[in-house]
Motif scaffolding. Structure first.
Motif, mmCIF file in Angstrom:
data_model
loop_
_atom_site.group_PDB
_atom_site.id
_atom_site.type_symbol
_atom_site.label_atom_id
_atom_site.label_comp_id
_atom_site.label_asym_id
_atom_site.label_seq_id
_atom_site.Cartn_x
_atom_site.Cartn_y
_atom_site.Cartn_z
ATOM 1 N N GLU A 1 0.885 -1.214 0.189
ATOM 2 C CA GLU A 1 -0.259 -0.033 0.067
ATOM 3 C C GLU A 1 0.722 1.121 0.108
ATOM 4 N N GLU A 2 -0.090 2.526 -1.070
ATOM 5 C CA GLU A 2 1.014 3.829 0.023
ATOM 6 C C GLU A 2 -0.282 4.958 0.237
ATOM 7 N N TRP A 3 0.148 5.411 1.138
ATOM 8 C CA TRP A 3 -0.792 6.190 1.204
ATOM 9 C C TRP A 3 -0.112 7.597 1.074
ATOM 10 N N ALA A 4 -0.695 9.083 0.869
ATOM 11 C CA ALA A 4 -0.820 10.250 0.580
ATOM 12 C C ALA A 4 0.136 10.672 2.350
ATOM 13 N N SER A 5 -0.407 10.206 3.251
ATOM 14 C CA SER A 5 0.104 10.418 4.662
ATOM 15 C C SER A 5 -0.125 9.611 5.833
ATOM 16 N N ALA A 6 0.603 9.278 7.058
ATOM 17 C CA ALA A 6 -0.213 8.431 8.386
ATOM 18 C C ALA A 6 -1.267 9.188 8.359
ATOM 19 N N ALA A 7 -2.267 10.647 8.461
ATOM 20 C CA ALA A 7 -2.600 10.913 8.542
ATOM 21 C C ALA A 7 -4.103 9.593 7.902
ATOM 22 N N ALA A 8 -4.054 10.142 6.083
ATOM 23 C CA ALA A 8 -4.803 9.220 6.347
ATOM 24 C C ALA A 8 -5.400 7.327 6.080
ATOM 25 N N LEU A 9 -4.192 7.040 6.322
ATOM 26 C CA LEU A 9 -3.391 5.992 6.708
ATOM 27 C C LEU A 9 -4.905 5.619 8.155
ATOM 28 N N ARG A 10 -4.534 6.562 8.823
ATOM 29 C CA ARG A 10 -5.207 6.612 10.052
ATOM 30 C C ARG A 10 -6.967 6.227 9.866
ATOM 31 N N ARG A 11 -7.455 7.349 9.216
ATOM 32 C CA ARG A 11 -8.805 7.502 8.577
ATOM 33 C C ARG A 11 -9.516 6.008 8.168
ATOM 34 N N HIS A 12 -8.032 5.683 7.903
ATOM 35 C CA HIS A 12 -8.225 4.317 7.024
ATOM 36 C C HIS A 12 -8.966 3.634 8.213
ATOM 37 N N PHE A 13 -7.749 3.582 9.140
ATOM 38 C CA PHE A 13 -7.848 1.871 10.103
ATOM 39 C C PHE A 13 -8.716 2.547 11.092
ATOM 40 N N VAL A 14 -9.613 3.688 10.878
ATOM 41 C CA VAL A 14 -10.850 3.592 12.541
ATOM 42 C C VAL A 14 -11.652 3.407 11.781
ATOM 43 N N SER A 15 -11.814 3.320 10.203
ATOM 44 C CA SER A 15 -13.358 3.112 9.363
ATOM 45 C C SER A 15 -13.895 2.212 10.132
ATOM 46 N N GLY A 16 -15.542 2.113 9.505
ATOM 47 C CA GLY A 16 -16.213 0.766 10.233
ATOM 48 C C GLY A 16 -15.830 0.138 9.235
ATOM 49 N N TYR A 17 -15.583 0.326 8.114
ATOM 50 C CA TYR A 17 -14.638 -1.212 6.791
ATOM 51 C C TYR A 17 -13.663 -2.035 7.325
ATOM 52 N N MET A 18 -12.881 -1.423 7.770
ATOM 53 C CA MET A 18 -11.833 -1.737 8.979
ATOM 54 C C MET A 18 -12.087 -2.170 10.015
ATOM 55 N N ALA A 19 -12.952 -1.990 11.408
ATOM 56 C CA ALA A 19 -12.718 -3.351 11.843
ATOM 57 C C ALA A 19 -13.642 -3.610 11.957
ATOM 58 N N ARG A 20 -15.264 -4.359 10.885
ATOM 59 C CA ARG A 20 -15.499 -5.456 9.630
ATOM 60 C C ARG A 20 -14.058 -6.527 9.812
ATOM 61 N N LEU A 21 -12.994 -6.136 9.010
ATOM 62 C CA LEU A 21 -11.797 -6.730 8.039
ATOM 63 C C LEU A 21 -11.098 -7.573 9.398
ATOM 64 N N VAL A 22 -11.381 -5.942 10.877
ATOM 65 C CA VAL A 22 -10.255 -6.669 12.078
ATOM 66 C C VAL A 22 -10.712 -8.778 12.510
ATOM 67 N N GLN A 23 -12.098 -8.178 12.327
ATOM 68 C CA GLN A 23 -13.187 -9.286 12.926
ATOM 69 C C GLN A 23 -12.762 -10.158 12.210
ATOM 70 N N GLU A 24 -13.332 -10.629 10.918
ATOM 71 C CA GLU A 24 -12.968 -11.743 9.942
ATOM 72 C C GLU A 24 -11.640 -12.133 10.142
ATOM 73 N N LEU A 25 -10.386 -11.551 9.739
ATOM 74 C CA LEU A 25 -8.877 -12.133 10.254
ATOM 75 C C LEU A 25 -9.378 -12.745 10.969
ATOM 76 N N GLN A 26 -9.808 -12.345 12.714
ATOM 77 C CA GLN A 26 -9.258 -13.414 13.699
ATOM 78 C C GLN A 26 -10.004 -14.334 12.789
ATOM 79 N N GLU A 27 -10.798 -14.761 12.677
ATOM 80 C CA GLU A 27 -11.017 -15.711 12.475
ATOM 81 C C GLU A 27 -9.755 -16.818 11.002
ATOM 82 N N TYR A 28 -10.385 -15.992 9.841
ATOM 83 C CA TYR A 28 -9.706 -16.226 8.917
ATOM 84 C C TYR A 28 -7.566 -16.290 9.142
#
Length: 359
Positions: free
Chosen positions: A154-181
């Protein structure tokens, strides 16, 4: 279902493979250069000159430094999310400095396709919600050594942009799925090579501790090839002696990518950067965008003498043509003077087939 070559930005920005990626210059014929020549001796041996063979049949040396600089994606997420309130020395210029990652993940065999479906969905959400300005590169690729191992670049315009990605609802869903996968972290953590995009001269290289917990010693490494010389030997030895993990070498149908770690001697750091910039220019001039759509050198925020080179190639044949070139031979000679001994930090390689397929 194939997702090969799927990215988060237009071809001219993300380094995507164009329709003519298999033109003759992207699929060169064999050369008489020998993989056993002196040009391929760089960092093949340990401090004692001994070599052994790993499961892939490649030469490797026993070494200390790991390839990754963060031993788990969760640790990176925690640090980036907390950064505005708890600033870290290695996250400078939080709102303005472009950053990138190469992440290794290993799925459980029975959940491999579930993992891919989850990532396909998250990629779509990332592109839609963050936009190509914030995330110009977002690509998941598969290891040729293990069908269950994947590398996310991945490439991100800034760490702040990466932070917005990390705190998103879709990322929260992925984190839960990865615990199983994913497999347990004790077997294979989601290693991260985190870097500031680009490279430049510095008067005094800085070193910062991550403050993050290390991975278990029993866990498998991030790299799948022990050093760059081993990869060069294998690729140059083809097609006459093609290993099974270099599929598609003869037909030029398999685009590939690599992330390589380099550690320069502090006093030769700027010489290394100068040599690599020249090498990047010559690669672009000699190989062209079709054969080599992505070639970028990035800097570790933890140690400014450590670099990560991220490349994409239209085929292993195209990479072979690069490896046997005169300008590559010149770089190899220069690196002998610029890099730390391999016993301290080998030129680790994460080698991957671009894209992925459900099976």
């Amino acid at each position: 279902v194939s997702a090969a070559g799927a990215d988060a930005a237009p071809a001219h920005r993300r380094g995507a493979h164009r329709a003519d990626a298999h033109a003759p210059d992207a699929c060169p014929g064999p050369s008489r250069v020998s993989p056993e020549s002196d040009d391929f001796s760089l960092l093949q041996r340990s401090a004692h000159g001994s070599v052994v063979r790993d499961a892939a049949g490649l030469r490797r040396s026993l070494a200390a430094d790991p390839m990754q600089n963060i031993d788990g994606l969760a640790h990176l997420m925690q640090a980036v999310i907390a950064a505005p309130e708890k600033p870290l020395a290695w996250l400078k210029d939080f709102d303005t400095k472009p950053v990138g990652v190469t992440v290794k993940m290993k799925a459980l065999p029975q959940h491999r396709n579930d993992f891919l479906k989850a990532f396909t969905w998250v990629r779509g959400q990332t592109i839609e919600q963050e936009g190509e300005v914030a995330v110009p590169l977002f690509k998941l690729s598969s290891s040729p050594f293990d069908d269950h191992v994947f590398y996310l670049v991945e490439e991100w315009a800034s760490a702040a942009a990466l932070r917005r990605h990390f705190v998103s609802g879709y990322m929260a869903r992925l984190v839960q799925e990865l615990q199983e996968y994913l497999v347990p972290s004790s077997e294979s953590p989601s290693y991260v090579a985190f870097y500031g995009l680009g490279s430049g001269n510095v008067s005094s290289p800085e070193v910062h501790a991550s403050g993050l917990p290390p991975a278990p010693r029993s866990a498998e490494p991030m790299q799948n090839i022990a050093n760059l010389s081993a990869l060069m030997q294998a690729v140059v030895g083809a097609p006459d002696n093609t290993p099974p993990w270099l599929k598609g070498f003869r037909s030029c149908t398999k685009p590939i990518g690599i992330t390589v770690k380099f550690k320069a001697l502090p006093q030769r750091r700027n010489d290394f950067v100068k040599a690599m910039k020249t090498h990047q220019r010559l690669t672009a001039e000699r190989e062209g965008e079709v054969a080599n759509p992505l070639f970028k050198l990035h800097t570790s925020p933890f140690d400014q003498s450590v670099f990560y080179l991220v490349e994409e190639w239209a085929s292993a044949s195209a990479l072979r043509k690069h490896f046997v070139s005169d300008y590559m031979a010149h770089l190899v000679e220069e690196l002998k003077a610029y890099l730390v001994p391999s016993s301290e930090s080998p030129t680790y390689v994460a080698f991957y087939n671009l894209g992925y397929e459900e099976k």
